[in-house]
Write a protein that holds these residues in place. Structure first.
Motif, PDB file in Angstrom:
ATOM      1  N   GLY A   8     100.225  12.248 -75.152  1.00 25.13           N
ATOM      2  CA  GLY A   8      99.057  11.363 -75.182  1.00 25.13           C
ATOM      3  C   GLY A   8      99.234  10.218 -76.143  1.00 25.13           C
ATOM      4  O   GLY A   8      98.877   9.070 -75.837  1.00 25.13           O
ATOM      5  N   ARG A   9      99.810  10.503 -77.317  1.00 29.53           N
ATOM      6  CA  ARG A   9     100.040   9.444 -78.298  1.00 29.53           C
ATOM      7  C   ARG A   9     101.081   8.443 -77.793  1.00 29.53           C
ATOM      8  O   ARG A   9     100.946   7.243 -77.990  1.00 29.53           O
ATOM      9  CB  ARG A   9     100.512  10.048 -79.622  1.00 29.53           C
ATOM     10  CG  ARG A   9      99.481  10.933 -80.307  1.00 29.53           C
ATOM     11  CD  ARG A   9      98.224  10.153 -80.617  1.00 29.53           C
ATOM     12  NE  ARG A   9      98.484   9.052 -81.520  1.00 29.53           N
ATOM     13  CZ  ARG A   9      97.719   7.986 -81.667  1.00 29.53           C
ATOM     14  NH1 ARG A   9      96.650   7.866 -80.889  1.00 29.53           N
ATOM     15  NH2 ARG A   9      98.022   7.043 -82.531  1.00 29.53           N
ATOM     16  N   SER A  12      99.406   6.238 -75.143  1.00 25.98           N
ATOM     17  CA  SER A  12      98.526   5.245 -75.765  1.00 25.98           C
ATOM     18  C   SER A  12      99.325   4.154 -76.457  1.00 25.98           C
ATOM     19  O   SER A  12      98.939   2.981 -76.446  1.00 25.98           O
ATOM     20  CB  SER A  12      97.582   5.930 -76.762  1.00 25.98           C
ATOM     21  OG  SER A  12      98.313   6.497 -77.848  1.00 25.98           O
ATOM     22  N   ILE A  16      98.968   0.207 -75.580  1.00 27.45           N
ATOM     23  CA  ILE A  16      98.628  -0.779 -76.615  1.00 27.45           C
ATOM     24  C   ILE A  16      99.683  -1.873 -76.689  1.00 27.45           C
ATOM     25  O   ILE A  16      99.361  -3.059 -76.779  1.00 27.45           O
ATOM     26  CB  ILE A  16      98.456  -0.079 -77.979  1.00 27.45           C
ATOM     27  CG1 ILE A  16      97.222   0.823 -77.965  1.00 27.45           C
ATOM     28  CG2 ILE A  16      98.341  -1.110 -79.100  1.00 27.45           C
ATOM     29  CD1 ILE A  16      97.079   1.675 -79.199  1.00 27.45           C
TER      30      ILE A  16
END
Length: 332
Positions: A8-9, A12, A16
């Motif tokens: 998930g990180r 993301s 970004i």
């Protein structure tokens, strides 16, 4: 659970960075003056401007230009055609409007200077800031505490360029104990390398060390007042063991957050410090490019700084999971 959290990180982070690339490309290529006119210079013909637009692909729709730019980062891209074909290998960030040099090569040439400045300053401000804040917290209310926090408040109020000029005047001109800073490779002369970077390290570290000292003091004082600290002391643990095992980890967790962001931002170039000391790092390159409106170089430095900050944020999250078990429990 941890694998899902890391995935998930990572997702993301990619999202970004994509949005940063899109926003940056819009700012520097869609909202700025025509790049073809800037490349062509003052004395140029409409035919030459049209030719430059065709070579750079500026006649294509905006989304085609943007995704061509993204593709160039990962796979390289070609400019022009036929005998005028120029291949820009990955990662391709374009060519400088002023020097016609590959922007990626310019970044690689200057990045070691910025990394050296950032790493040296980070080591200094962590050692000085955390130790000073820890001792002030343990000796709360004493003359040491008042003196250290007074110096921290004063040090954080001095602008970097003022401190840099003052150190140069005192240490280089008057006392002549240090040479004027220059980008000397460590392998060439370790002593001169250390002497050349010492002043930039001190200038950058001063403000951060003062901030970290005050934050460390406040965090340690709050932690020492917690119930679990009273329990540890009641069990008969020594003060050193109590401080090391039970007080430092929760007190330093917020420090890890701001350190990750501060250090990542510095890797993108310490603009003021590098400019004042004449160190040809990424920050000075950005400053020079801004004065010349060299859009590809400015955009590359912006993307580089954003990349370091986003990656630094992910690293901080991982460090959090090591410092605070509650993060591992509550991570999605």
């Amino acid at each position: 659970m941890m694998a899902r959290y890391l995935a998930g990180r990572a997702l993301s982070m990619v999202l970004i960075l994509f949005l940063v690339c899109l926003f940056t490309y819009v700012i520097f290529f869609a909202l700025q003056p025509d790049p073809a006119v800037m490349i062509c210079g003052k004395f140029c013909t409409p035919e030459r401007i049209d030719q430059i637009r065709d070579v750079l692909g500026l006649n294509e729709p905006f989304l085609a230009q943007f995704f061509g730019f993204l593709a160039g980062i990962f796979a390289g891209r070609d400019y022009g055609e036929g005998a005028n074909l120029v291949h820009c290998p990955a990662p391709c960030l374009g060519y400088s409007f002023q020097s016609n040099q590959s922007v990626w090569e310019m970044v690689l040439e200057r990045l070691p200077v910025s990394v050296t400045v950032a790493v040296g300053a980070a080591v200094l401000w962590l050692l000085i800031g955390i130790v000073a804040g820890l001792v002030s917290a343990v000796k709360e209310g004493t003359w040491w505490d008042r003196a250290a926090m007074g110096l921290a408040l004063g040090g954080s109020s001095v602008p970097n360029y003022v401190l840099a000029l003052a150190l140069q005047y005192v240490l280089v001109v008057q006392l002549q104990v240090l040479p004027f800073p220059q980008a000397v490779p460590f392998s060439d002369d370790p002593v001169l390398w250390f002497q050349s970077y010492l002043m930039p390290w001190l200038v950058l570290a001063t403000g951060y060390a003062c901030l970290y000292a005050r934050l460390t003091r406040a965090n340690v004082i709050d932690t020492l007042a917690e119930n679990f600290m009273r329990t540890a002391r009641a069990k008969g643990l020594s003060p050193v063991l109590t401080m090391r095992r039970h007080a430092l980890r929760p007190a330093l967790t917020p420090i890890a957050t701001i350190f990750g962001m501060d250090f990542a931002a510095l890797l993108g170039g310490a603009l003021i410090t590098e400019t004042v000391f004449g160190l040809n790092g990424v920050g000075k390159m950005a400053a020079d490019s801004i004065t010349k409106n060299d859009q590809p170089v400015i955009m590359a430095v912006t993307l580089l700084a954003a990349f370091f900050v986003v990656v630094g944020n992910v690293v901080v999250d991982l460090v959090y999971t090591a410092l605070d078990p509650r993060v591992r429990i509550t991570s999605p």
